[in-house]
Design a protein around this motif. Structure first.
Motif, PDB file in Angstrom:
ATOM      1  N   THR A 149       0.846  -1.190   0.000  1.00 16.92           N
ATOM      2  CA  THR A 149       0.000   0.000   0.000  1.00 16.92           C
ATOM      3  C   THR A 149       0.883   1.242   0.000  1.00 16.92           C
ATOM      4  O   THR A 149       2.086   1.154   0.248  1.00 16.92           O
ATOM      5  CB  THR A 149      -0.884   0.032   1.257  1.00 16.92           C
ATOM      6  N   ARG A 364       0.186  -4.975   6.929  1.00 14.17           N
ATOM      7  CA  ARG A 364      -0.900  -5.350   6.040  1.00 14.17           C
ATOM      8  C   ARG A 364      -1.772  -6.378   6.750  1.00 14.17           C
ATOM      9  O   ARG A 364      -1.291  -7.215   7.491  1.00 14.17           O
ATOM     10  CB  ARG A 364      -0.300  -5.974   4.791  1.00 14.17           C
ATOM     11  N   HIS A 368      -9.353  -6.459   7.541  1.00 11.46           N
ATOM     12  CA  HIS A 368      -9.925  -5.129   7.734  1.00 11.46           C
ATOM     13  C   HIS A 368     -10.781  -5.090   8.998  1.00 11.46           C
ATOM     14  O   HIS A 368     -11.723  -4.316   9.098  1.00 11.46           O
ATOM     15  CB  HIS A 368     -10.741  -4.663   6.515  1.00 11.46           C
ATOM     16  N   ASP A 431      -7.457   2.367   4.318  1.00 11.01           N
ATOM     17  CA  ASP A 431      -7.470   1.247   3.375  1.00 11.01           C
ATOM     18  C   ASP A 431      -7.468  -0.102   4.096  1.00 11.01           C
ATOM     19  O   ASP A 431      -7.271  -1.139   3.480  1.00 11.01           O
ATOM     20  CB  ASP A 431      -6.262   1.335   2.427  1.00 11.01           C
ATOM     21  N   THR A 433      -5.266  -1.082   6.337  1.00 10.20           N
ATOM     22  CA  THR A 433      -3.947  -1.416   6.892  1.00 10.20           C
ATOM     23  C   THR A 433      -3.938  -1.160   8.400  1.00 10.20           C
ATOM     24  O   THR A 433      -4.529  -0.187   8.869  1.00 10.20           O
ATOM     25  CB  THR A 433      -2.876  -0.522   6.225  1.00 10.20           C
TER      26      THR A 433
END
Ligand SMILES: [Zn+2]
Length: 464
Positions: A149, A364, A368, A431, A433
């Protein structure tokens, strides 16, 4: 009961085994990758060299020959669209008792002795090897790097040592080695796991093994792994319904007369019983230290200056700003930055360590989900710090002005041998992360430091 191992080529074996390709096979597409095939080879060879220097490699022709027999048979069965003639496959035993195996980009594969000792059949060893081989053939190590990312900075080369240290090898909290880029070559997303499982079943069937043995070996890994849980499953998380979809794929592949057990398998297990017992990872790390490390240790000092009440601001790329005591130094790493007072950082056994201060980084995660991503971060910490305790007591807090979690752990410092306390703070970036802050201080100084950690965490401003 064992059956003689057929001494025929993989292609002939597949034929004898009655492998039939059916339309019901799940199609696999290798993920996009911005690295060249030559990069895979180069990065993997460099990392393999590190592994050979640091791990207790078995120089045993019977063991390595046996692994190469299975490995060559599987390599010959890789479907043509995933073959890379440049790749240099190798198969090497490691004298460690934990059930584990890993493969590096471009082909080098390492299989722990514990894996060979505790497998129930040759098919199970082939199962774990076919899975690892699939990660290599699909170039997952570098593909994962390609997905980095915008928050992730740093070089792939810097990740290599981390890839090794991350494998339960580092004994201490170390900068940038346990998370993020550090374990990129070894720890894969659930999407890649499922791909490796499915392609692994295809390779097994084409090589004349029963793909159901891959489902069996995952059960063996779960059952036979000692305290701390299976490292292999932490590097290769279950994408969900793993057994079900492997068995479904296996039934579509219709392998008959597959190899499960072989005389060679029984012979290798008897051979291993005649050797002195395999080492635990901790014993091996201690031996490596005694054996003299190539880079001299610069151990942190026992006592360091208390955190200053004056703070100064650091801007970390375009990612965040933070305020830390003005007597702390900035120590940049890959995807991570550490702030620590003079005397609180150094290296032990070739691994960077710090005894007081904070590490701030990004990792990462696929989920989520803050709770899951936080426990994955703690799991990865635990791999490098076998004496880490606690971690089930997450509480809600504010991190960088948004919803986050705080978790406290205790550990025994490799640098000082003393008890240390670790405060972990996490929140999710836009995002998905994981953004984290890890505060470390000796237990008897934690009272002084916990307020500092809270202040640092409150000061963080994320770029929007
Ligand atoms: Zn995997």
């Amino acid at each position: 009961m064992s059956r003689a191992r057929p001494t025929v080529t993989a292609a002939a074996t597949a034929f004898l085994a009655g492998f039939v390709t059916l339309a019901a096979q799940t199609p696999i597409t290798a993920p996009s990758n911005k690295y060249s095939v030559a990069d895979d080879v180069k990065l993997g060879q460099q990392a393999a060299q590190e592994v050979r220097q640091q791990m207790p490699i078995m120089h045993d022709d019977a063991v390595n020959g046996y692994l190469a027999d299975i490995g060559d048979r599987l390599v010959a069965a890789i479907p043509p669209e995933f073959r890379h003639p440049e790749f240099r496959y190798s198969f090497t035993g490691v004298n460690l008792k934990e059930i584990n195996a890993f493969a590096l980009p471009g082909g080098p594969m390492f299989v722990n002795r514990g894996m060979m000792e505790r497998a129930h059949t040759e098919g199970e060893i082939a199962g774990v090897m076919a899975h690892e081989l699939s990660h290599v053939a699909l170039r997952h190590g570098t593909a994962q790097q390609s997905k980095a990312t915008p928050y992730e900075v740093g070089s792939v080369a810097g990740a290599i040592v981390g890839a090794i240290v991350g494998g339960g090898w580092g004994q201490v909290i170390s900068q940038g080695t346990q998370f993020g880029l550090g374990t990129a070559f070894l720890r894969f997303s659930r999407e890649y796991e499922k791909q490796a499982d499915i392609l692994g079943t295809h390779i097994m069937a084409r090589a004349g093994y029963d793909p159901r043995d891959m489902a069996n070996v995952f059960k063996t890994i779960e059952q036979e792994s000692g305290p701390g849980g299976p490292q292999w499953l932490s590097d290769h998380p279950n994408p969900g319904n793993r057994y079900d979809y492997i068995l479904r794929e296996a039934s579509a592949l219709h392998v008959t007369n597959a190899t499960h057990d072989t005389r060679a398998f029984d012979q290798i297990q008897s051979h291993l019983r005649t050797l002195p017992p395999a080492l635990s990872s901790e014993e091996a790390a201690r031996n490596a230290k005694r054996g003299g490390n190539t880079s001299p240790d610069s151990r942190p000092a026992a006592r360091v200056e208390r955190p200053s009440s004056q703070y100064r601001t650091f801007q970390e790329g375009g990612v965040f700003r933070v305020q830390v005591p003005d007597n702390w130094q900035e120590l940049p790493g890959n995807n991570v930055v550490t702030f620590a007072p003079q005397g609180a950082y150094g290296s032990v056994n070739g691994t960077s360590v710090f005894t007081h201060g904070v590490e701030i980084g990004v990792a990462r995660n696929e989920t989520h989900d803050l709770n899951t991503a936080t426990s994955e971060l703690i799991d990865s910490l635990r791999q490098g710090n076998p004496q880490l305790r606690g971690g089930s007591n997450a509480s809600r807090t504010t991190v960088a002005g948004q919803q986050g979690l705080a978790v406290q752990l205790s550990n025994v410092s490799e640098a000082t041998g003393g008890e240390e306390r670790i405060a972990v703070y996490t929140t999710l970036l836009g995002d998905g992360t994981l953004f984290y802050v890890i505060g470390v201080a000796p237990s008897d100084e934690f009272g002084t430091y916990s307020g500092t950690f809270s202040k640092v965490v409150r000061s963080i401003q994320l770029a929007r």
